[in-house]
Scaffold this motif. Sequence first.
Motif, PDB file in Angstrom:
ATOM      1  N   GLU A 110       9.953 -19.807  44.924  1.00 43.03           N
ATOM      2  CA  GLU A 110       9.194 -19.867  43.360  1.00 43.03           C
ATOM      3  C   GLU A 110       8.667 -21.134  43.300  1.00 43.03           C
ATOM      4  OE1 GLU A 110      10.690 -19.170  38.679  1.00 43.03           O
ATOM      5  OE2 GLU A 110      12.048 -18.868  40.108  1.00 43.03           O
ATOM      6  N   LYS A 111       9.422 -22.177  43.655  1.00 39.72           N
ATOM      7  CA  LYS A 111       8.696 -23.675  43.553  1.00 39.72           C
ATOM      8  C   LYS A 111       7.463 -23.769  44.473  1.00 39.72           C
ATOM      9  CE  LYS A 111      13.278 -25.725  42.621  1.00 39.72           C
ATOM     10  NZ  LYS A 111      14.543 -26.552  43.330  1.00 39.72           N
ATOM     11  N   ILE A 112       7.531 -23.286  45.682  1.00 38.47           N
ATOM     12  CA  ILE A 112       6.620 -23.253  46.297  1.00 38.47           C
ATOM     13  C   ILE A 112       5.218 -22.285  45.927  1.00 38.47           C
ATOM     14  CG2 ILE A 112       5.310 -22.588  48.489  1.00 38.47           C
ATOM     15  CD1 ILE A 112       8.123 -23.085  49.788  1.00 38.47           C
ATOM     16  N   GLU A 113       5.609 -21.254  45.062  1.00 42.85           N
ATOM     17  CA  GLU A 113       4.589 -20.581  44.469  1.00 42.85           C
ATOM     18  C   GLU A 113       3.827 -21.169  43.497  1.00 42.85           C
ATOM     19  OE1 GLU A 113       3.333 -17.241  44.941  1.00 42.85           O
ATOM     20  OE2 GLU A 113       3.964 -17.522  46.757  1.00 42.85           O
ATOM     21  N   ASN A 114       4.535 -22.014  42.729  1.00 41.36           N
ATOM     22  CA  ASN A 114       4.110 -22.808  41.594  1.00 41.36           C
ATOM     23  C   ASN A 114       3.393 -23.940  41.810  1.00 41.36           C
ATOM     24  OD1 ASN A 114       5.074 -20.881  39.866  1.00 41.36           O
ATOM     25  ND2 ASN A 114       6.990 -21.631  39.465  1.00 41.36           N
ATOM     26  N   ILE A 115       3.300 -24.450  43.248  1.00 41.23           N
ATOM     27  CA  ILE A 115       2.534 -25.647  43.428  1.00 41.23           C
ATOM     28  C   ILE A 115       1.143 -25.700  43.024  1.00 41.23           C
ATOM     29  CG2 ILE A 115       1.645 -26.884  45.420  1.00 41.23           C
ATOM     30  CD1 ILE A 115       4.286 -26.461  46.745  1.00 41.23           C
ATOM     31  N   ASN A 116       0.774 -26.554  42.368  1.00 39.97           N
ATOM     32  CA  ASN A 116      -0.815 -26.841  41.980  1.00 39.97           C
ATOM     33  C   ASN A 116      -1.187 -28.086  42.642  1.00 39.97           C
ATOM     34  OD1 ASN A 116      -3.187 -27.089  40.626  1.00 39.97           O
ATOM     35  ND2 ASN A 116      -2.399 -26.191  38.731  1.00 39.97           N
ATOM     36  N   ILE A 117      -2.030 -27.875  43.654  1.00 35.63           N
ATOM     37  CA  ILE A 117      -2.640 -29.046  44.290  1.00 35.63           C
ATOM     38  C   ILE A 117      -3.697 -29.761  43.446  1.00 35.63           C
ATOM     39  CG2 ILE A 117      -3.968 -29.789  46.525  1.00 35.63           C
ATOM     40  CD1 ILE A 117      -2.998 -27.332  47.732  1.00 35.63           C
ATOM     41  N   LEU A 118      -4.299 -29.022  42.463  1.00 31.06           N
ATOM     42  CA  LEU A 118      -5.245 -29.880  41.821  1.00 31.06           C
ATOM     43  C   LEU A 118      -4.575 -30.709  40.582  1.00 31.06           C
ATOM     44  CD1 LEU A 118      -7.501 -26.743  41.012  1.00 31.06           C
ATOM     45  CD2 LEU A 118      -7.784 -28.494  42.729  1.00 31.06           C
ATOM     46  N   GLU A 119      -3.286 -30.514  40.346  1.00 31.22           N
ATOM     47  CA  GLU A 119      -2.707 -31.201  39.462  1.00 31.22           C
ATOM     48  C   GLU A 119      -1.787 -32.473  40.401  1.00 31.22           C
ATOM     49  OE1 GLU A 119      -0.342 -28.990  37.105  1.00 31.22           O
ATOM     50  OE2 GLU A 119      -2.075 -28.536  35.667  1.00 31.22           O
ATOM     51  N   GLY A 120      -2.015 -32.257  41.612  1.00 27.94           N
ATOM     52  CA  GLY A 120      -1.648 -33.677  42.368  1.00 27.94           C
ATOM     53  C   GLY A 120      -0.231 -33.209  42.942  1.00 27.94           C
TER      54      GLY A 120
END
Length: 370
Positions: A110-120
Amino acid sequence: MSRMTSNNKQESLILGSNELIMLLNELFIDSNTKFSISDCLYGLKLFDINLGDKIEITIRTRLNDIQQQYRAISNQLMEEYPNRVQYFDVFVKSGFFFESYRKEFEETLEKIENINILEGDMLSALAFDTNLYYDQVFTQFSKILRRTYKKSKYPINFLVSEGVRKELLTYEAKYKNEDIEVLKFDCAEPSLIEEFWNQNKLNARIKHLAHTDYLKSLDNVYSKLVQEDITIKDADMDTKIIEGFVKEIRQQRIRLYLFSQDKDFISRARGIRNITPIYLEKIPYSELKDKITCSWEKFTRFLYILAITFGALSLQFREIENMHLHGIWKGKGLNDWENENVKLSSSNLILKKVEKDYSILRNLKLEEVD
């Protein structure tokens, strides 16, 4: 699947462990739903089995029973007879207790799914210590991945340590003629031991099984082999494995979720920037109950691990001829290990039905390809 006929008119079939479903299905159709499983070494009645919508396993040889039998084995042969730990590990490797770990894996995904690269956010990867491959944890974890992502390759980044690989590759020990003769003199079913010739000894089989789980982590996810830190002198392999991961995540600028059942390994990994160590506690013996209910799929996995551990098993029925299930046999090769094959042997006509089922299934798959 391949088919062989021996001189005593016994039919033999080589099947993938998942294809044992076809055997269970034919037994169920013919109302041969109750049978027992004995091993070829001790000659112990290990389990009573009842096939239904679910499969009921009644344990007849408990952990203390097998340890008592093990203590009676000569020192010369002790390494070839499963002890209490190895017997219990059959249940662990078959996935009967994986629910204890499910939460940790699902929360990490779930943590990996919620990664947002655009937010750093940093990209993330997972890694296993050696002990998890021994317990076939990647095989069980891949079921979560399959339900989540449907098809492999699953979109998970996985760092795989060369140091772990080196710890698993020492499975060269094989049975020679003199080993076979000594084992035949002592064991319950000498005729089955003949099939052990030039095959891996017990500890080597356990490592081979772990290495197969390791290879799945290379094939089924987006993986990268990471060299252990060989610049560290006079350090144990755990330290070299961890420092190898540290170098990799710094170079790649990623976060690593590092799983292990080893408390010391986890302690060493704590406090390292961008490594999240996750401790999976070993399953205690007390979790094993006298009766277990499982799915057909899990039971085929159980049969496979059990056959590898004991070398060969006897499936004993009330109204039809018995069958032998071989985890190792003369001529078993690398392909059989990688495909997780077993060999069934018997003069029981049900093997011909299983062969017919397999042929139909194979033709259907070929039609789908066309």
